[in-house]
Design an enzyme around this catalytic site. Structure first.
Site, PDB file in Angstrom:
ATOM      1  CB  CYS A 132       3.209  -1.961  -2.801  1.00 47.54           C
ATOM      2  SG  CYS A 132       3.680  -0.709  -3.998  1.00 47.54           S
ATOM      3  N   GLY A 163       3.708  -2.033  -9.688  1.00 46.35           N
ATOM      4  CA  GLY A 163       3.523  -0.995  -8.674  1.00 46.35           C
ATOM      5  C   GLY A 163       2.915   0.251  -9.284  1.00 46.35           C
ATOM      6  CG  HIS A 257       7.640  -3.685  -4.853  1.00 44.34           C
ATOM      7  ND1 HIS A 257       7.483  -3.627  -6.218  1.00 44.34           N
ATOM      8  CD2 HIS A 257       6.838  -2.702  -4.339  1.00 44.34           C
ATOM      9  CE1 HIS A 257       6.615  -2.672  -6.518  1.00 44.34           C
ATOM     10  NE2 HIS A 257       6.209  -2.098  -5.401  1.00 44.34           N
ATOM     11  CG  ASN A 330       4.195  -5.307  -6.574  1.00 50.41           C
ATOM     12  OD1 ASN A 330       4.808  -6.300  -6.994  1.00 50.41           O
ATOM     13  ND2 ASN A 330       3.536  -4.502  -7.361  1.00 50.41           N
TER      14      ASN A 330
HETATM   15  N1  LIG Z   1      -0.110  -1.672  -7.837  1.00 45.48           N
HETATM   16  C1  LIG Z   1       0.425  -1.781  -6.626  1.00 45.48           C
HETATM   17  O1  LIG Z   1       1.453  -2.448  -6.380  1.00 45.48           O
HETATM   18  C2  LIG Z   1      -0.241  -1.091  -5.484  1.00 45.48           C
HETATM   19  C3  LIG Z   1       0.175  -1.430  -4.196  1.00 45.48           C
HETATM   20  C4  LIG Z   1      -0.400  -0.798  -3.099  1.00 45.48           C
HETATM   21  C5  LIG Z   1      -1.376   0.137  -3.304  1.00 45.48           C
HETATM   22  N2  LIG Z   1      -1.778   0.452  -4.573  1.00 45.48           N
HETATM   23  C6  LIG Z   1      -2.820   1.451  -4.709  1.00 45.48           C
HETATM   24  O2  LIG Z   1      -4.044   0.781  -5.036  1.00 45.48           O
HETATM   25  C7  LIG Z   1      -4.853   1.627  -5.858  1.00 45.48           C
HETATM   26  C8  LIG Z   1      -5.210   0.890  -7.134  1.00 45.48           C
HETATM   27  O3  LIG Z   1      -3.997   0.638  -7.835  1.00 45.48           O
HETATM   28  P1  LIG Z   1      -3.934  -0.293  -9.131  1.00 45.48           P
HETATM   29  O4  LIG Z   1      -2.486  -0.540  -9.322  1.00 45.48           O
HETATM   30  O5  LIG Z   1      -4.856  -1.453  -9.036  1.00 45.48           O
HETATM   31  O6  LIG Z   1      -4.513   0.722 -10.252  1.00 45.48           O
HETATM   32  P2  LIG Z   1      -5.185   0.395 -11.674  1.00 45.48           P
HETATM   33  O7  LIG Z   1      -4.720  -0.913 -12.204  1.00 45.48           O
HETATM   34  O8  LIG Z   1      -4.982   1.624 -12.483  1.00 45.48           O
HETATM   35  O9  LIG Z   1      -6.769   0.249 -11.331  1.00 45.48           O
HETATM   36  C9  LIG Z   1      -7.528   1.352 -10.904  1.00 45.48           C
HETATM   37  C10 LIG Z   1      -8.949   0.924 -10.545  1.00 45.48           C
HETATM   38  O10 LIG Z   1      -9.658   2.074 -10.110  1.00 45.48           O
HETATM   39  C11 LIG Z   1     -10.854   2.209 -10.880  1.00 45.48           C
HETATM   40  N3  LIG Z   1     -11.161   3.602 -11.089  1.00 45.48           N
HETATM   41  C12 LIG Z   1     -10.395   4.560 -11.671  1.00 45.48           C
HETATM   42  N4  LIG Z   1     -11.056   5.744 -11.685  1.00 45.48           N
HETATM   43  C13 LIG Z   1     -12.263   5.521 -11.118  1.00 45.48           C
HETATM   44  C14 LIG Z   1     -13.397   6.337 -10.847  1.00 45.48           C
HETATM   45  N5  LIG Z   1     -13.412   7.633 -11.178  1.00 45.48           N
HETATM   46  N6  LIG Z   1     -14.467   5.767 -10.230  1.00 45.48           N
HETATM   47  C15 LIG Z   1     -14.460   4.460  -9.909  1.00 45.48           C
HETATM   48  N7  LIG Z   1     -13.429   3.633 -10.138  1.00 45.48           N
HETATM   49  C16 LIG Z   1     -12.332   4.162 -10.735  1.00 45.48           C
HETATM   50  C17 LIG Z   1     -10.555   1.517 -12.184  1.00 45.48           C
HETATM   51  O11 LIG Z   1     -11.773   1.170 -12.817  1.00 45.48           O
HETATM   52  P3  LIG Z   1     -11.875   1.075 -14.451  1.00 45.48           P
HETATM   53  O12 LIG Z   1     -11.220  -0.232 -14.812  1.00 45.48           O
HETATM   54  O13 LIG Z   1     -13.343   1.070 -14.653  1.00 45.48           O
HETATM   55  O14 LIG Z   1     -11.180   2.268 -14.990  1.00 45.48           O
HETATM   56  C18 LIG Z   1      -9.751   0.313 -11.689  1.00 45.48           C
HETATM   57  O15 LIG Z   1     -10.636  -0.671 -11.190  1.00 45.48           O
HETATM   58  C19 LIG Z   1      -4.037   2.907  -6.083  1.00 45.48           C
HETATM   59  O16 LIG Z   1      -4.392   3.875  -5.119  1.00 45.48           O
HETATM   60  C20 LIG Z   1      -2.607   2.446  -5.844  1.00 45.48           C
HETATM   61  O17 LIG Z   1      -1.771   3.512  -5.419  1.00 45.48           O
HETATM   62  C21 LIG Z   1      -1.249  -0.146  -5.667  1.00 45.48           C
END
Ligand SMILES: NC(=O)c1ccc[n+]([C@@H]2O[C@H](COP(=O)([O-])OP(=O)(O)OC[C@H]3O[C@@H](n4cnc5c(N)ncnc54)[C@H](OP(=O)(O)O)[C@@H]3O)[C@@H](O)[C@H]2O)c1
Length: 352
Positions: A132, A163, A257, A330
């Protein structure tokens, strides 16, 4: 090539990025037939709304990819690493938002405004979405690179709590609630830390603070986030020797961001000409009239799609350098929107 609307799976539909993805899928022109929502077994059976309809969340399993054409992964690195290849084996094109494959030479790292043509170059059936922080500047930097030839980037980020996912958002709100009513806080070392409570995913309190750290410790004292800005910018722009130096800082903003960038080019630059280049670049908005109080801030930018650029100045000491301030949501362009745009480029292959 068949002419039908492709089937999409959104893996991680319940997370911070997944939630924004459902909003984006509901508001952009629809290019999808069926949309399947997938998360961990914890969320199986939950009902989420996409395109105005409730859809039941399925637990991640190999069968959820049967008949799927494009599978978006908005899940932690380890989950993508294991499951994106499973989706690809079952015939889907995986578009991955995690860091698991970004630097894999057999996986393109795509920002459609910069290198959309790379989507077809996917020997593993996987396409990566950049980090991001990189995404919050790279559309604007790509436009300036095409005009002037980029030689070096010196970047300082001001990164939002989201993030670090939903846990980051919740931690910032919890801390803000704890410190808000005490007007004595912020005058003695350690008083905010004592009042803020749980640190969540951050190494120091984020409320009433700035934290010069994001990610994990890598070589020579750099953080993983700082190396991502360097390595991913090089790969997206096709400039393997680009000089990049980044310092990533977390600030008490929920989403969006910001980056302060000192960019040096092969050719001399002019601030007005650079403004015109940026103003005509798809996906970029210039807001640059400090006398009128006009510059991008996260509070004004959050929830919007473009990269916003302001404070554009030619360096006083180097006619080949520009100083700029950029803001990008982001969770939208920095994650879900860019993934949706990549997926739409792939979807067009099914309806061509
Ligand atoms: N946040 C940002 O700004 C951003 C920007 C770019 C990229 N990313 C990337 O995008 C990805 C998601 O980030 P996020 O911020 O959305 O994280 P998050 O809010 O922690 O959400 C994680 C998601 O993954 C699912 N999950 C976790 N463990 C799992 C498993 N074992 N099997 C299936 N589903 C699973 C969760 O499901 P449950 O709800 O069922 O646990 C939830 O839907 C990460 O790789 C992160 O690095 C994030």
């Amino acid at each position: 090539m068949s002419s039908r609307l492709p089937t999409l799976a959104v893996v991680g539909a319940t997370g911070a990025v997944g939630t924004v993805m459902l909003d984006i899928l509901s508001t952009r022109e629809n290019v999808w037939g069926e949309i399947r929502l997938v998360a961990s077994p914890r969320s199986a059976g939950k009902r989420l709304t996409v395109r105005g309809e409730e859809v039941e969340v399925q637990a991640l399993a190999p069968e959820v990819f049967d008949g799927v054409d494009v599978a978006m992964f908005d899940v932690p690195d380890a989950v993508s690493k294991e499951w994106a290849p499973v989706a690809a084996e079952r015939g889907a094109v995986a578009v991955d938002n995690s860091g698991a494959f970004r630097m894999d030479p057999d996986v393109p790292l795509v920002v459609p405004e910069v290198n959309a043509e790379q989507t077809r170059n996917r020997p593993r059936g996987i396409i990566s979405n950049p980090n991001c922080t990189t995404l919050s500047m790279i559309v604007a930097m790509g436009a300036l690179h095409r005009a002037y030839g980029l030689a070096e980037l010196v970047v300082a980020s001001y990164q939002a709590a989201s993030g670090a996912g939903q846990e980051g958002i919740d931690t910032l709100h919890d801390q803000l609630a704890k410190v808000a009513s005490d007007r004595t806080l912020g005058s003695r070392a350690g008083d905010v830390r004592a009042a803020a409570g749980e640190l969540g995913p951050f190494p120091a309190p984020l409320a009433m603070n700035v934290v010069p750290w994001a990610g994990s410790l890598k070589d020579d004292g750099y953080s993983s986030e700082e190396l991502k800005v360097r390595n991913e910018s090089r790969k997206i722009l096709g400039l393997p020797d680009l000089r990049v130096s980044a310092t990533c800082v977390r600030v008490p903003v929920v989403t969006t961001h910001s980056l302060s960038v000192h960019a040096t080019f092969e050719r001399e630059v002019d601030a007005d000409a650079a403004r015109a280049v940026l103003a005509s670049a798809p996906g970029v908005v210039v807001l640059d009239d400090p006398a009128a109080g006009e510059f991008p801030t996260p509070a004004d930018v959050v929830g919007t799609d473009p990269t916003w650029v302001g404070r554009i100045r030619r360096s006083i000491d180097d006619p080949r350098s520009l100083d700029l301030f950029l803001c990008g949501d982001n969770l939208r362009k920095g994650a879900a929107l860019n993934t949706a745009q990549i997926a739409e480029v792939v979807a067009a292959e099914f309806t061509a």
